[in-house]
Every structure is written in structure tokens, then in C-alpha cells.
Enzyme design. Sequence first.
Site, PDB file in Angstrom:
ATOM      1  N   ARG A 183       0.863  -1.185   0.000  1.00  0.00           N
ATOM      2  CA  ARG A 183       0.000   0.000   0.000  1.00  0.00           C
ATOM      3  C   ARG A 183       0.896   1.231   0.000  1.00  0.00           C
ATOM      4  O   ARG A 183       1.616   1.475   0.957  1.00  0.00           O
ATOM      5  CB  ARG A 183      -0.912  -0.047   1.228  1.00  0.00           C
ATOM      6  CG  ARG A 183      -1.494   1.267   1.641  1.00  0.00           C
ATOM      7  CD  ARG A 183      -2.698   1.152   2.541  1.00  0.00           C
ATOM      8  NE  ARG A 183      -2.498   0.586   3.862  1.00  0.00           N
ATOM      9  CZ  ARG A 183      -1.827   1.165   4.866  1.00  0.00           C
ATOM     10  NH1 ARG A 183      -1.231   2.323   4.697  1.00  0.00           N
ATOM     11  NH2 ARG A 183      -1.741   0.563   6.052  1.00  0.00           N
ATOM     12  N   HIS A 234      -3.400   4.292   5.114  1.00  0.00           N
ATOM     13  CA  HIS A 234      -4.576   3.414   5.078  1.00  0.00           C
ATOM     14  C   HIS A 234      -5.788   4.117   4.470  1.00  0.00           C
ATOM     15  O   HIS A 234      -6.501   3.550   3.651  1.00  0.00           O
ATOM     16  CB  HIS A 234      -4.914   2.941   6.491  1.00  0.00           C
ATOM     17  CG  HIS A 234      -6.200   2.179   6.577  1.00  0.00           C
ATOM     18  ND1 HIS A 234      -6.325   0.885   6.132  1.00  0.00           N
ATOM     19  CD2 HIS A 234      -7.431   2.545   7.021  1.00  0.00           C
ATOM     20  CE1 HIS A 234      -7.578   0.477   6.308  1.00  0.00           C
ATOM     21  NE2 HIS A 234      -8.269   1.465   6.849  1.00  0.00           N
ATOM     22  N   TYR A 274       3.926   4.470  11.942  1.00  0.00           N
ATOM     23  CA  TYR A 274       4.155   3.016  11.996  1.00  0.00           C
ATOM     24  C   TYR A 274       5.003   2.439  10.874  1.00  0.00           C
ATOM     25  O   TYR A 274       5.272   1.249  10.857  1.00  0.00           O
ATOM     26  CB  TYR A 274       2.828   2.266  12.095  1.00  0.00           C
ATOM     27  CG  TYR A 274       1.845   2.525  10.967  1.00  0.00           C
ATOM     28  CD1 TYR A 274       1.954   1.853   9.759  1.00  0.00           C
ATOM     29  CD2 TYR A 274       0.800   3.430  11.126  1.00  0.00           C
ATOM     30  CE1 TYR A 274       1.035   2.079   8.731  1.00  0.00           C
ATOM     31  CE2 TYR A 274      -0.110   3.672  10.103  1.00  0.00           C
ATOM     32  CZ  TYR A 274       0.010   2.987   8.913  1.00  0.00           C
ATOM     33  OH  TYR A 274      -0.878   3.214   7.900  1.00  0.00           O
TER      34      TYR A 274
HETATM   35  C1  LIG Z   1     -14.719  -6.218  11.481  1.00  0.00           C
HETATM   36  C2  LIG Z   1     -13.887  -4.989  11.290  1.00  0.00           C
HETATM   37  N1  LIG Z   1     -12.990  -4.636  12.206  1.00  0.00           N
HETATM   38  C3  LIG Z   1     -12.245  -3.530  12.064  1.00  0.00           C
HETATM   39  C4  LIG Z   1     -12.386  -2.735  10.962  1.00  0.00           C
HETATM   40  C5  LIG Z   1     -11.547  -1.466  10.818  1.00  0.00           C
HETATM   41  N2  LIG Z   1     -10.586  -1.651   9.731  1.00  0.00           N
HETATM   42  C6  LIG Z   1     -10.840  -1.241   8.476  1.00  0.00           C
HETATM   43  S1  LIG Z   1      -9.682  -1.705   7.397  1.00  0.00           S
HETATM   44  C7  LIG Z   1      -8.754  -2.426   8.596  1.00  0.00           C
HETATM   45  C8  LIG Z   1      -7.462  -3.091   8.255  1.00  0.00           C
HETATM   46  C9  LIG Z   1      -7.614  -4.071   7.139  1.00  0.00           C
HETATM   47  O1  LIG Z   1      -6.396  -4.662   6.839  1.00  0.00           O
HETATM   48  P1  LIG Z   1      -6.261  -5.665   5.623  1.00  0.00           P
HETATM   49  O2  LIG Z   1      -7.298  -6.719   5.715  1.00  0.00           O
HETATM   50  O3  LIG Z   1      -4.856  -6.118   5.561  1.00  0.00           O
HETATM   51  O4  LIG Z   1      -6.646  -4.782   4.362  1.00  0.00           O
HETATM   52  P2  LIG Z   1      -5.900  -3.510   3.803  1.00  0.00           P
HETATM   53  O5  LIG Z   1      -6.622  -2.312   4.343  1.00  0.00           O
HETATM   54  O6  LIG Z   1      -4.488  -3.577   4.261  1.00  0.00           O
HETATM   55  O7  LIG Z   1      -6.028  -3.598   2.329  1.00  0.00           O
HETATM   56  C10 LIG Z   1      -9.389  -2.306   9.832  1.00  0.00           C
HETATM   57  C11 LIG Z   1      -8.828  -2.794  11.103  1.00  0.00           C
HETATM   58  C12 LIG Z   1     -13.334  -3.129  10.021  1.00  0.00           C
HETATM   59  N3  LIG Z   1     -13.572  -2.425   8.919  1.00  0.00           N
HETATM   60  N4  LIG Z   1     -14.067  -4.247  10.198  1.00  0.00           N
END
Ligand SMILES: Cc1ncc(C[n+]2csc(CCOP(=O)(O)OP(=O)(O)O)c2C)c(N)n1
Lengths: 327, 327, 336, 336
Positions: free
Chosen positions: C250, C254, C263
Site C-alpha cells: 500500500r 490506510h 508506523y
Molecule cells: C470487522 C472490522 N474490524 C475492524 C475494521 C476497521 N478496519 C478497516 S480496514 C482495517 C485493516 C484491514 O487490513 P487488511 O485486511 O490487511 O486490508 P488492507 O486495508 O491492508 O487492504 C481495519 C482494522 C473493520 N472495517 N471491520
Amino acid sequence: MAVISYIDAVTMALREEMKRDERVFVLGEDVGVRGGVFRATNGLIEDFGEDRVLDTPLAESAIVGVGIGAAAYGMRPVAEIQFADFIMPAVNQIISEAAKFRYRSNNDWHCPLVVRAPYGGGVHGALYHSQSVEAIFANVPGLKIVAPSTPYDVKGLLKAAIRDEDPVLFFEHKRCYRLIKGEVPEDDYTLPIGKADVKREGTDITVISYGLTLHFALQAAEELEKEGISAHVLDLRTLYPLDKEAIVEAASKTGKVLIIHEDNKEGGIGGEVSAIIAEECLFELDAPIKRLCGPDIPAMPYSPTLEKFYMLNPEKVKEAMRDLAEF
Amino acid sequence: MAVISYIDAVTMALREEMKRDERVFVLGEDVGVRGGVFRATNGLIEDFGEDRVLDTPLAESAIVGVGIGAAAYGMRPVAEIQFADFIMPAVNQIISEAAKFRYRSNNDWHCPLVVRAPYGGGVHGALYHSQSVEAIFANVPGLKIVAPSTPYDVKGLLKAAIRDEDPVLFFEHKRCYRLIKGEVPEDDYTLPIGKADVKREGTDITVISYGLTLHFALQAAEELEKEGISAHVLDLRTLYPLDKEAIVEAASKTGKVLIIHEDNKEGGIGGEVSAIIAEECLFELDAPIKRLCGPDIPAMPYSPTLEKFYMLNPEKVKEAMRDLAEF
Amino acid sequence: MLAAENRHIELGLSDEQVMDMYYYMVLARKLDERMWLLNRAGKIPFVISCQGQEAAQIGAAFALEKGKDYTCPYYRDMGVVLVMGMTAKDMMLSAFAKAEDPNSGGRQMPGHFGSKKHRILTGSSPVTTQVPHAVGIGLAAKMRGEDVVAYTSFGEGSSNQGDFHEGANFAGVHDLPVIFFCENNKYAISVPLKKQLACESVADRAVGYGFPGVKVDGNDPLEVYKVMKEAVERARKGDGPTLIEAHTYRLVPHSSDDDDSSYRAREEVEEARKNDPILRFRHYLMDTGLLTDEKDEDLQNRIQKEVDEATDYAENAPFPEPETALRYVYGSGEVK
Amino acid sequence: MLAAENRHIELGLSDEQVMDMYYYMVLARKLDERMWLLNRAGKIPFVISCQGQEAAQIGAAFALEKGKDYTCPYYRDMGVVLVMGMTAKDMMLSAFAKAEDPNSGGRQMPGHFGSKKHRILTGSSPVTTQVPHAVGIGLAAKMRGEDVVAYTSFGEGSSNQGDFHEGANFAGVHDLPVIFFCENNKYAISVPLKKQLACESVADRAVGYGFPGVKVDGNDPLEVYKVMKEAVERARKGDGPTLIEAHTYRLVPHSSDDDDSSYRAREEVEEARKNDPILRFRHYLMDTGLLTDEKDEDLQNRIQKEVDEATDYAENAPFPEPETALRYVYGSGEVK
Ligand SMILES: Cc1ncc(C[n+]2csc(CCOP(=O)(O)OP(=O)(O)O)c2C)c(N)n1
Ligand SMILES: Cc1ncc(C[n+]2csc(CCOP(=O)(O)OP(=O)(O)O)c2C)c(N)n1
Ligand SMILES: [Mg+2]
Ligand SMILES: [Mg+2]
């Protein structure tokens, strides 16, 4: 008209709907060769094959989540959760997903899924096979919650649920399964979701209930009749969204209201019913709005002494009804 | 006394408790180096190290479930759910497990776990970053639900929650985080869980609320004062189990009650509050028990027009209060 | 990536197709960049990015059949939904939360895709809930005997949710035509890989569900296309699901609410930028002679214009009427 | 099982210890059988059995240290909790739902174990919730620097729940002293293995969490002891979790409410009975000369007596007083 049991009405509705519409299918734990641990899907796998009567892995979130995907695709899944107590792992899929599909897509997608689950106690089911879980979902727009009390209503409402374009939680009181029998037409009929039903006309007090305790109220009403007390009994049937009109009408009729349910009192469905009355027809009331419910303990214990303590029964109900009449 | 924000009161309480008791630790998504997506755990990892400020895998059922195990072992875990909307995957662990540990073991085991979660809208959070989820849990004996509205209450109640011997859901209104400021003592103090708080004395109408809408009510009350309307404002603070005495007392005081919350109306906390009043002090009332709440739609949409439509505000609240006063 | 010439022909992709791939990659990138500008200018409240993951997304989507296959994408998948039929205008309508937003009528944040027309299932914020949905679509298609593949994607962090496990297992048991596509970008917001999972590779998890797991360089759209194509073929043949893990990075925080400097080191991000999938694919196209500096400039200009027009249109489009918030809680024949 | 003599000595088990193992296996079996009789006689409402899984349970529990390690067992684990310190009387008090039942004071069904004294965590009915609990215990022990292993067990069907995945992953990331013990008895109520999971072996799932997965013959307590011992050592050394899959067979219906004839052939059950772990272990003990027919009869009689006494005691013990149902919703300083 044949007299059949509450659970046979479930099976009958499922079988008829599966015959009528080949998009209808059943999925859940042990619903196949075993015919369900309560036998609600008994015989279906023989009639419709294992493609339409799916024994799933032991994973409730997947049972509901897969059901949602299939419903969105155009099927009519009827998911069984073996005991209502075990619906908890699927709460995310039900509340975050099924309930919001239509709204969040601005009416582009929708989710015609039925989730059936046996709830309630009085069967030595202990803390985790006795719970009433309806209140958890009774604040979730997009969902409908149906909880019938008679075989006739079971058939008509389950068929309506399966034909509904939106997700419906269909809660079956497991103590009613074999205890409650009634006349059920062989023909096809549906009953309207969202409508309460006057199960008994009366003039002195109004009792509002659903499920097993509705029968306690009817039995008590009959006995109180002899004492000269006339009870009006409303069966909510749909617990969410509530039938406000019917509630207000029933409350206004006698001005004395007793709400009864097996679920814990605080935060139960009865609170909302009472609040509707207190907001809509307060000045029709001649007595405080009373609630007779399960005690506020985590669930129904196993030991017969404790289970009996938790459960309502016609005696406890009669007493509360008499107290209110005498108010 | 320093004036600090609502969220700083959260951090302050966490830091003080972690200093006071080394069994206290924090776990959740991004609570470590990031200090939480809202910065509620800001600086804690620097002070207490990554062993006591745990960045967990993205798995809410594990966050709560692991917290339960650690609590049973004797620790004092404070789990953060990043947004209250994402508590759904953990519902099974909360309702089936944490809430029932003490009861089901006949007081042998218990579960002193705190689950913190930011809830509520008005922050462009859309359908899934704005929800009020308290009603889902407000029918679960064994749980306590706390939802403070001021920095002072935040600190005192969060400390009480961490020291509590039972599981506490601690809901923080995310719009309050930086909007609401107030005096907070530097010393150690706790406030009693289970007790509502009169935030304003008044004689004409009683408003019962919590969280962000409590502030709308206070603001409206101030303005209405000039119109000669005196409002009594009760902050529930604990949403389950409710402080029945305080509710009855506040309702009886004026005989006119308006219950306000951001959550959807049907099945919200307001229903139970109303039902308590209608059952306990109906004859003290001079008006129907009114509720002003979020509309019964799945959640708060993203578009500013729609979000604004959903949200209550001091104007809407003032109008409802005036209407009731004039009843 | 070996600079072997014309790798795409071997894969059965025409010159035009790879040029299309490139177009979509640049379009997704430029839309995303514009959204950040709009956000920083206070015009839109939120952005969640695909930057750095375009090759994985577009390589994957090219292996699917538009109008036939279903996608259950996740919030970063702008690349996927553009290939499946959504337009720049659709993206901007969503970013501005306007009534015409085809995903949700402005009800959801950007990145919450959905379009029945394009067979893109409506998505939400709680991660990984879409995984069982894709399995349900696969199940339904199989029951109806319809030739449909269901694609679902998610981050590596999200592969730790129970729904991933339950969905994958269900699909494995029933041999369903589902592709589980993990975009491993090394972070779940601030949480680095090693605090998210202890296995070597997310793809290793497939063995626990009885179907193949494949790791692929997500910065190379052709490699991704290749493994996806194989997975699609397996699915169509009735051989069941595949788990694909595409390694990406990425490139931006975020979301517009995030500050990634707390981080991860700037050097790490800079290093990753050298491996930017768009740069790499541009080189490939130049090496194969399909693209020249001039052609590239033309394309960039055309896309810039497309983004401008979409932005203007969306910015000027009306918001939904307030009272429409009450609509569509239930279908017609509503109980309320 | 190879009839190699004295395998147990090699494993570091004394003759007395293996005789104890046998005692516990027979005790668990006889208690279980008695409960069925009591159920069929209408004296207790419910039974859930350990029959067929005694070797796995007792082999596993022997590798743990009583009074030090924690167990988060599942409902079939009568063998485990007996080894950890519960008694026949405790089991019967629970079966009869009497006030003295140490697990729950008669509040829970039998099989819902719990005892702080014996470090057995209180259990519930929704399957697999205990898995993250064990991980939390492992985490807490590690934080406190205490030498504790957390053991948790579950059926193979339950390994499909999200909580298994989330718990195992968490333990893997933090290298926690947790042992995940799967008792694969081939059925989840009526659902046979092939409809539950598509992987070759539940143990295969461990690779997805970055720790070892081991398959073992669950009908041989010594083999189970061996792999458990290794897992316990790894855990104590700080090398993290292990997943163990013990292959067993459930010899009786799922519970007293079940009728297994609808979903499995009698021949299959009869075949499995030939491999009854108690018979096998008895042979082993006879082969090694530790047991004779006479000694065995003595032991059986002693156990029979223990079961009789426990039954009598429990049957005559008082039920909880009705109003006690209101107790212990919250601790003292309750809000209510
Ligand atoms: C059930 C749930 N818990 C927490 C969140 C908050 N949240 C949104 S994206 C994210 C991280 C996602 O990481 P990843 O699956 O690696 O996807 P990326 O964003 O890195 O593409 C979090 C913790 C959420 N959307 N849904
Ligand atoms: C969450 C949940 N869903 C359903 C059930 C009902 N149930 C009890 S045991 C069982 C089967 C368990 O199978 P498995 O995990 O293989 O364990 P076994 O009983 O075979 O030892 C089911 C479906 C439950 N207890 N919990
Ligand atoms: Mg990621
Ligand atoms: Mg099993």
C-alpha cells in the site's frame, strides 16, 4: 381440517414452499439425513435431495453468510440455526449484512433470506438451549422478526417469510413444538407479517404476549372467565417491527394492560410494547402497564427447581391477570 | 482543575489504571504504535511497552475471547473494538461467554473484562462507522453497559469499569471525543456504575438521555430557561441495568417525560426507560411519555444531507422539549 | 519480472487487452490521486486507496467474464470494479456522496462498491463478511447449473477473521466455483504482517480447506492474470475453489484519516515506490514496443480528461433529498 | 498399535502411571454407561458421552501438570477432567443437577465442566468459544512469566468455527503456550467428515498459523501422551502452540437425545467397537504383564463401587433452592 402439531406445521410449510418454488432450499446443521435435531426438516431430503437440503459444516456465520449470498443471487434460502442460543456467531452476518443489503445499496440488491431458530425453555435445555434471543434483534431496521404461537400461524407466517423480499428471523418456541396442536388447512395460505392477532376478545383487561406464554394467558383467561374477569388477548406474532395500531387498539379497549413474555424483563420486547402504549394512548389507561416476564438472570438453569423458578406458567399468569383486573 | 476533552479523559483513566495495577493491559487493533485510530491509547505503548499495549490481529471475536481468558486468569484486560459497529463478530463471546461466566459457574469463575468501543454518528462515518449498538446488549443479564457523556464521568466510570469484577461494555460517543470538554480532577476517583446522574435540576419537564444527545438537551434547556421553561435533565450513564429509582424519581418530579437518544427509536433504550415509568409511576404523569430518537432506518447514511436528517441537534431537541412543556 | 518479450501473448492476451489493462491501471491511480486532492481541499470527507494494488486488481479482474461472473470485492478494489463495468463518473459520484452514486445513492462511504447490473455484490465496512457471500453465490450458481465464477477479495489482515475460515471451508466442502483473492499489502492499518499472522504465507491456509493456494507477485498484472486464469478454469470445470495471495504494497496511508508515519519508515515506502506496479508495467509495454513516450502521454492526457470530467460532473450533481433517508428499509409490501 | 513391550517406559511413564491411565479410562467409561442407564430410567434428563474417546482424553491429560496447567475442555472431556482432579461424585452431582455440583451448582447440563480449584475453565454449550479463552490464559501466563500451559479441546466439526481460526492465529502470532487438541470422532452429530471439511486432516490447518500440526491415533493413550508431551515441552520452552488431531470414534449416539441409526450403519459402529481404546489398552497392559484377568476384575469391581456410591450420593443430594436462581448474576457490589 387436520389437527397437527406446531412442528409439523413447520415441516408442512417448508415442504409446500419447496414444491411451489424450486429456488427454495434448506441449509443448516443436521437438517439432512437426520431431519433436524427437532425433526423439523424430517423427510425433506428424501423428497428434494441433498442439493436442496444441505447439511452444512458447523459454522453459523457461514450458514447465514452463504445464505445471504445465495439469496442475493436469486435463491430463497431457509437457514436453520439448531438452537436460537447458537445464533450469536451469526449476528454480524444478520445485523451488518442481511438487514442492510437493501438499504445500503439504495434498493439495488436485496436479501430474501429466512433464518429459522427454535428458542425458549421448559425442556431441560439449561442455560444454552433455552434462551429467548429476540430482543437482540428487535432494534435492527431491515429485519423482520416473527414468533408464532399456533400451528395455523406457523404455517401461514413461515410461508409468508419465505416469500418475503427481505430477511426474516423466524423464531419457533421449542416447547410448543409437540405441546401445541391445532387445525391447519391443507391449502396454500399466507398470513401477513407485521400484523398482531387478537386471539381472544375481552373487556376487563388486555394481555399482550407471544409464543408459549400466549397459551398460558389463554388458559388463564378461560379460568378467569369463571371468576367473572374477561380478558382480551393479543398475540404479537411479529416482534419487529411491532404492529403499533393493534397494540394501541388492544390497550385502549380495556385500559388495563399486562405484557407477558418468557424472555428477561429488562430490555425485553415488553418494554417497547409498553412504551408505545405510554406514548400513544396514555390517557386511555386505568392502571400502570404491567409486565410479567422471565427474571433478569442470564438464562434458564438446568436443575428442575431452578428451571421451574424461571418459567412462567398458567398459575403465575392467572395471578398477575387477576391482580391487574382487581387494580 | 484542568479542562480536558472527552477522549483525553479516556486516555487519562487508562494510563492511571495501568500505573496503579499491573494486571491492567490494553488490547485491540492499532492500539499500539498508532495509539488507536482515534488516539485514545496515545502514548500508552511508550509508557508501558508492547506487552501491555497489544496490537492484535484483525479478529474481534478473538480480541474479546482472548480478553475473557486473560480476565479469568486474573488479569484486567481492556479490549478496544475500533468502532462499535465492529463489535458484531464478538457478540457470541460477549453474550454467551463474558456475561455468563459467573452465573454458569455458580460464582466459581468471573470475568473482569472491559470492552471499550466508540459509537454514534455525526462524523461522516456513514452506515458502518456511526451506529449505536447498545440496545443489542441491553437485555443481557451479567453485562453492564456504561455510556458516559462528560469527561468527568468518562474518567470516573472507566476506572470503575476496570476495577469492576464483571464484564463492562464501555461505549464512548465518538462525536464527543473532541467536541466535549470539561473539568477533570487529576486525582484518583471512581463513579458508581449503575447510577444515573441529574445533570440539571428543573421543574416543568424531565428529559432523560445519555451520550451526545444529553448535551443537546442541556443546551436546549438553557435556551428554554429564557422562555420560562424549566427542564430537569437526567443522564442515564449506565444503560444496563438501568437505575430504576433515579428514573422514577426524575419522572415523578415533573410528570412530563421526554426520552432522547441517537439510536433508532423502536427497540432502543428509551423503550425500557418508558416502560419502567409506565409501570412504576404512571399516576404521576401529566402527559404521554415522549421519545425523540433516531429514525428507524438501518443506520446513518454518508451523504451530508442524509446524515443531517438522521442526527438530532439542539434545535430538534428544543422543539420537542417545548412541545412537551406546552402539553 | 523477467523482461521476456510478449509474455502476454503466451497468456492469450492480445496487445489491445494489455493496453486496456494499462489504461485501467492508470485510470484507477489517477482517480485515486484526485480523490486525495479533493479530500485535502475539503471537498470530500474520505478516501480509501487502491494505490500500489492496481496490478493485482486489474490482472485478476481481466481473468473474469464481465456480465457473467460475480465479484464481491473489498474497499480497495477500484481496479476490479472499473474493469467489471463501473466508470470514472461512478467513482466520483460515490466520492462526493451524490444521489446518483450507483453503489449506494450516497449512503455509503466510497469504496463500498455494489451494482447489480455489473454483478458486483453490495459491500459493507466490517471486513470479510463478503467472503461467505461469494460462497453463497458459488453455491447458488452450482445449484442452478449456471456457469458463474464468484470472486472475492480481502486484505491479509482480514484473512484472520472467522468469516474467512468458515467461508473457505464451506466452499472447499462443496467444491464451489469461488476464488478467494487476498491482497497482501503487508499492513492492516498500522499492524505489520508479523503481528497479524505467523504463517509464511496466507496461501498456505488453503491446504486446511482442501484446495490449492497460490502465491503471486501482485505487482505484475500478467502473473496475476495467469494464476487467476487457472483458478477460473478450475472453477468452471467444477474443480472447486482456489486461494490466491497477491503480494503488493500500500503506497499511501490506510485512508485519508490515517497518518502512516507513526508506523512505517519513509525509506520503506520509498523503496516500495521503486516497485510501483504501474511503472513496471509501463516498462514492460515499452519493452514490447506497444507503448511509446508519446502514446503514453496521449493516454495520460485522455485519462486526465476523463477524471476531470467525472469530477466536475460529480461535484455539480445533487445530494440526495434528506427525506429519502427513509426509503428502502424494506421492499414494497413493507410492514411499516 | 505395535505390541512393542513397555512402550510406556520409553515415554517416561511408570507402571503405576499407566495403570492409573487405565483406571481413569475405565472409570470414565463406567460413569458414562451408568449415565445412559439413569437417563433411560428417566432419572436424569441428559447425557453426552466420552465413550470411544477415553484414550485420547486421558493420554492428553496425563501430559499436563495438575494444579499448574489450565484446561479449557469440551463437553466430551470427562476423561480430561477426571485426571485433572474431578471425581466420580462430581460427575454424578452434575448429571443429577444437584446443588453440590462443583461445575455449576446444577445450573448447567452435564459435560459443562468448570472448577477454579482444578484450573478447569468454566465451559458453555456454543462450541469452540473455549479456544480463544485458552489463548487468553496462555497470553496472561506469558505476560506474568508463569509456567503454565493452556490446553483446549474440541471436536473436528468445531474446528470449522471462526473462533478456532481466530484463536489459533492469535496464539501463533504471540507464540503462546497453548495446545489445541482436536478429538476427531468422524461426526458432528449426524454430519460425516466429508461434509464437514475438505482437507485431508485437521492437523493440516496448523501450517496456516505457523506452528506444528500433528496427527495421532487417538485410540492409543501412549501415542497421544507422546505427542502431547512434546507439545507441552515446546510450550514450556516458549516455542509456542501445537495443534494435535487425535483420531477417534464416537461409539454411542451424539447424546441421549440422538438416534444415530439414521445416519450411520450399525456395521460401521460395530467395526469401530473392535478398536475400542479400552480393549486395546487392556491388551497392552496384559501383554506387558502389568494386568491380569484377576487384577482387572478387582479394578472393575472397585470402579463399579465408586460409580455406585457416586450415583447414590448424587441421587440423594438436594436440588438447589429455587430462589438461588437469582444469585451470582453479578459479583458483590452488584448494581442490582
Ligand atoms: C470487522 C472490522 N474490524 C475492524 C475494521 C476497521 N478496519 C478497516 S480496514 C482495517 C485493516 C484491514 O487490513 P487488511 O485486511 O490487511 O486490508 P488492507 O486495508 O491492508 O487492504 C481495519 C482494522 C473493520 N472495517 N471491520
Ligand atoms: C455454535 C454451536 N452450534 C451448534 C451447536 C449444536 N451442536 C452441539 S455438538 C454439535 C456437533 C459437534 O461436533 P464436533 O465438533 O465434531 O464434536 P463431537 O460432538 O463430534 O465430539 C453441534 C452441532 C452448538 N453446541 N454450538
Ligand atoms: Mg493489508
Ligand atoms: Mg466430531
